[in-house]
Enzyme design. Structure first.
Site, PDB file in Angstrom:
ATOM      1  N   ASP A  51      -6.524  -3.950 -11.390  1.00  0.00           N
ATOM      2  CA  ASP A  51      -5.155  -4.440 -11.277  1.00  0.00           C
ATOM      3  C   ASP A  51      -4.233  -3.228 -11.122  1.00  0.00           C
ATOM      4  O   ASP A  51      -4.270  -2.307 -11.926  1.00  0.00           O
ATOM      5  CB  ASP A  51      -4.788  -5.232 -12.530  1.00  0.00           C
ATOM      6  N   GLU A 179       7.886   5.078  13.085  1.00  0.00           N
ATOM      7  CA  GLU A 179       7.577   3.713  13.487  1.00  0.00           C
ATOM      8  C   GLU A 179       8.796   3.034  14.056  1.00  0.00           C
ATOM      9  O   GLU A 179       8.702   2.215  14.985  1.00  0.00           O
ATOM     10  CB  GLU A 179       7.062   2.929  12.267  1.00  0.00           C
ATOM     11  N   ASP A 314      -1.794  -5.700  -5.421  1.00  0.00           N
ATOM     12  CA  ASP A 314      -3.091  -6.119  -5.948  1.00  0.00           C
ATOM     13  C   ASP A 314      -3.976  -6.694  -4.839  1.00  0.00           C
ATOM     14  O   ASP A 314      -5.200  -6.466  -4.821  1.00  0.00           O
ATOM     15  CB  ASP A 314      -2.912  -7.161  -7.051  1.00  0.00           C
TER      16      ASP A 314
END
Length: 325
Positions: A51, A179, A314
Site C-alpha cells: 500500500d 509534454e 495504489d
C-alpha cells in the site's frame, strides 16, 4: 616398533557382531536425524504490491509546489522551475539505488530533459515501463497536471527499492519533458530507442492527472490485457471505472502506441463535465469539470483530491508488481 597381538576365533566373531550392531545403529540414527531436521526452505517471494502512503505522494507534490513558488510560479519546459523539478526527482531515485540518466533534447530553442530510471535486474527483453510528464504549462505550477502522475510513479519506484523487488521483467520509470508542447520529450525517447529497443517494451503505462479535485476513475482501453490489470483491481475495491477517451492521442502514451507498443494507464479527468450518472457512482459534483483549474494558475496543491491520488497510486503499484512478476 609394533607388537603383534593374537586373538581367538570366538573373540574375533564377538567383535565382528558388535561392529555390525554399532554400524546399523549409527545408520538408523543418521536417518532419524535427517527426518527430524529437514533443510530450511528459501523464503517465499512476495508478489503483492504494498500500500503506497498517500501522505508521501502529497508531500512530493508539496515539494513541487515549493519549486514552482521559488521559480515564478511555474515548472514549464525551459524554465528554472522545470530543471529544479528534474533535480528533485533524480536525487530521490539515485538515493534509492536506481540507475538514472538525463536524456537531453531541444524544444522551442530551450534545453529539455527526460529522467529515465532503471531498476537493476529482470529480463531486459521484457521491459515494463511507467511514465508521467513532469512539466507544467507556463500559466501555473501544474500540481495535478501533472505533478500528480509524476509524484505517484515516484513513490511506486521508491516502494520497489524499499521492497528490493526482484522482478522477472525489467522495470523502467520515466519522467517526460515538454509534454505540454506536444509530447516532445517522450517522442524524442521513442525515436532514440529505435525499433529494436521498442520491441523489448512489453508494456508502457502512462499516468497524466490522477488527483483531479472532482475525480473520475478512467482506465486506458488501448490494450485489453493492460486494461484488465487495472479494471480488475478497481472492481475488487468496488470502484466503478470507465474507458478513458478524453486524453486519446494527447499524452505521452501516444508516441509509444503509434510505434506499436502496447499501452495502458489511468486518468482522473480534466476539462470535461461530470455527469449525474458519474457523480452517483464516484461522488463529487455533477455539472462541474473534473478539474476546473486545468492549465490554469489555480492548479496548486489545493487542487488535489487526496483519496483519488492515493487510490490511483495504489492501482499503479499493483500494476507494476503484477506485470513485472
Amino acid at each position: 616398533m609394533f607388537t603383534a597381538v593374537t586373538t581367538s576365533p570366538l573373540r574375533r566373531a564377538t567383535l565382528a557382531a558388535g561392529a555390525c550392531t554399532a554400524l546399523v545403529a549409527a545408520l538408523l540414527g543418521s536417518a532419524a536425524g535427517a527426518q527430524a531436521s529437514p533443510p530450511t526452505a528459501a523464503p517465499a517471494r512476495t508478489l503483492s504490491a504494498p500500500d503506497i502512503d498517500g501522505a508521501a505522494v502529497k508531500a512530493d507534490l508539496g515539494e513541487l509546489q515549493k519549486i514552482a513558488d521559488a521559480n515564478g510560479g511555474t515548472r514549464a519546459h525551459g524554465t528554472t522551475g522545470y530543471k529544479a523539478s528534474v533535480d528533485f526527482i533524480k536525487a530521490r531515485l539515485d538515493a534509492a539505488g536506481f540507475t538514472t540518466k538525463l536524456q537531453e533534447f531541444t524544444s522551442g530553442g530551450a534545453k529539455g530533459y527526460n529522467v529515465i530510471a532503471d531498476w537493476p535486474g529482470g529480463d531486459s527483453g521484457k521491459v515494463v515501463m511507467a511514465g508521467a510528464h513532469l512539466d507544467s504549462v507556463d500559466a501555473g505550477p501544474g500540481i495535478n497536471d501533472n505533478g500528480s502522475g509524476a509524484a505517484g510513479i515516484l513513490e511506486v519506484a521508491l516502494a520497489v527499492a524499499k521492497a528490493d523487488l526482484k522482478p522477472a521483467g525489467h522495470l523502467r520509470f520515466a519522467w517526460w519533458g515538454d509534454e505540454e508542447a506536444g509530447m516532445v520529450g517522450s517522442s524524442h525517447y521513442v525515436d532514440a530507442l529505435g525499433a529494436d529497443g521498442l520491441a523489448k517494451i512489453d508494456g508502457y503505462l502512462n499516468f497524466d492527472m490522477i488527483g483531479s479535485p472532482n475525480p473520475g476513475y478512467f482506465v486506458y482501453d488501448d490494450d485489453t490485457r493492460l486494461e484488465k490489470v487495472f479494471t480488475d483491481w478497481f472492481a475488487a475495491k468496488k470502484i466503478a471505472t470507465e474507458p478513458e477517451t478524453e486524453g486519446d492521442g494527447r499524452s505521452d502514451h501516444a508516441p509509444f502506441k503509434d510505434r506499436g507498443v502496447k499501452v495502458g494507464g489511468l486518468y482522473s479527468g480534466g476539462e470535461r463535465t461530470k455527469t449525474e450518472r458519474q457523480a452517483a457512482q464516484w461522488g463529487g459534483t455533477a455539472g462541474e469539470e473534473f478539474d476546473a483549474c486545468y492549465h490554469r494558475s489555480c492548479d496548486t496543491l489545493k487542487n488535489i483530491d487526496d483519496k483519488a491520488l492515493d487510490t490511483n497510486t495504489d492501482a499503479i503499484a499493483n500494476a507494476v508488481w503484477e506485470l513485472s512478476s
